[in-house]
Design an enzyme around this catalytic site. Structure first.
Site, PDB file in Angstrom:
ATOM      1  N   TYR A  19       0.846  -1.200   0.000  1.00 40.73           N
ATOM      2  CA  TYR A  19       0.000   0.000   0.000  1.00 40.73           C
ATOM      3  C   TYR A  19       0.880   1.248   0.000  1.00 40.73           C
ATOM      4  CZ  TYR A  19      -3.538  -3.428   1.263  1.00 40.73           C
ATOM      5  OH  TYR A  19      -4.362  -4.525   1.264  1.00 40.73           O
ATOM      6  N   ASN A  52     -12.325  -1.644  -4.685  1.00 35.57           N
ATOM      7  CA  ASN A  52     -12.117  -2.074  -6.072  1.00 35.57           C
ATOM      8  C   ASN A  52     -13.289  -2.946  -6.526  1.00 35.57           C
ATOM      9  OD1 ASN A  52     -11.229  -3.172  -8.492  1.00 35.57           O
ATOM     10  ND2 ASN A  52      -9.539  -4.311  -7.587  1.00 35.57           N
ATOM     11  N   CYS A  76      -6.080  -6.356  -6.933  1.00 37.75           N
ATOM     12  CA  CYS A  76      -5.878  -5.859  -5.567  1.00 37.75           C
ATOM     13  C   CYS A  76      -5.350  -6.961  -4.648  1.00 37.75           C
ATOM     14  CB  CYS A  76      -7.157  -5.247  -5.022  1.00 37.75           C
ATOM     15  SG  CYS A  76      -8.619  -6.264  -5.187  1.00 37.75           S
ATOM     16  N   HIS A  77      -5.466  -8.221  -5.054  1.00 35.55           N
ATOM     17  CA  HIS A  77      -4.916  -9.313  -4.243  1.00 35.55           C
ATOM     18  C   HIS A  77      -3.387  -9.286  -4.217  1.00 35.55           C
ATOM     19  CE1 HIS A  77      -5.124 -10.935  -8.355  1.00 35.55           C
ATOM     20  NE2 HIS A  77      -4.088 -11.690  -8.016  1.00 35.55           N
ATOM     21  N   GLU A 114      -0.738 -17.656  -8.748  1.00 35.30           N
ATOM     22  CA  GLU A 114       0.260 -16.917  -9.504  1.00 35.30           C
ATOM     23  C   GLU A 114       1.692 -17.282  -9.097  1.00 35.30           C
ATOM     24  OE1 GLU A 114      -0.544 -12.727  -9.459  1.00 35.30           O
ATOM     25  OE2 GLU A 114      -2.632 -13.000 -10.067  1.00 35.30           O
TER      26      GLU A 114
END
Length: 159
Positions: free
Chosen positions: A88, A112, A120-121, A147
């Site tokens: 952030y 979001n 946003c993850h 991912e």
């Protein structure tokens, strides 16, 4: 649509994807007005490819609804590459915000309307911990693992 992170509802308005909601009703009944099946079909296809590990960058017309500040944060989110994380604070710095603005960035991140597509993850706490995901921390961890990003729970499990 069914997904590895639960049922998703895809919402289109004026030829753009405007929302992805977690925990969509199993009967397929929409909670929001939607239309335009061609775009929704393509969004569904790209999400299936993403969950299969074959798609790393979404190519969809997006029109998330939010304040100017929220949209600025979401624009930065869109640039965070697959398989990486950021903080952030980094996003706040990237936007030229003063120190301490990470909370405002977190609030925008939490608002979001297009999770997964606007990733946003991929935003974690300054110490690397998973914090602040509107879809729940378990989903956040699942998306990061998909991912190839180990979470702190994965690292603890190694020892």
């Amino acid at each position: 649509m069914a997904s590895p992170v639960g049922r998703l509802e895809l919402v289109e308005r004026d030829d753009a994807l405007v929302m992805i909601s977690f925990d969509a009703p199993a009967d397929g009944s929409p909670r929001h007005e939607r239309g335009g099946s061609a775009l929704l079909t393509e969004a569904h296809r790209q999400l299936v490819e993403y969950f299969a590990g074959r798609l790393r960058v979404f190519d969809l017309p997006l029109r998330p609804v939010g304040t100017d500040f929220q949209r600025r944060v979401w624009d930065v989110l869109a640039a965070v590459p697959w398989g990486t994380t950021t903080t952030y604070g980094w996003i706040a710095d990237r936007l030229g915000l003063p120190p301490g603005a990470s909370r405002a960035v977190g609030a925008a991140n939490g608002a979001n309307p297009l999770p997964i597509v606007l990733p946003c993850h991929r935003v974690v706490g300054a110490d690397g911990t998973l914090i602040g995901y509107a879809g729940g921390l378990e989903r956040k961890a699942d998306l990061l693992r998909l991912e190839g990003v180990p979470t702190e729970a994965d690292q603890i499990a190694l020892f």
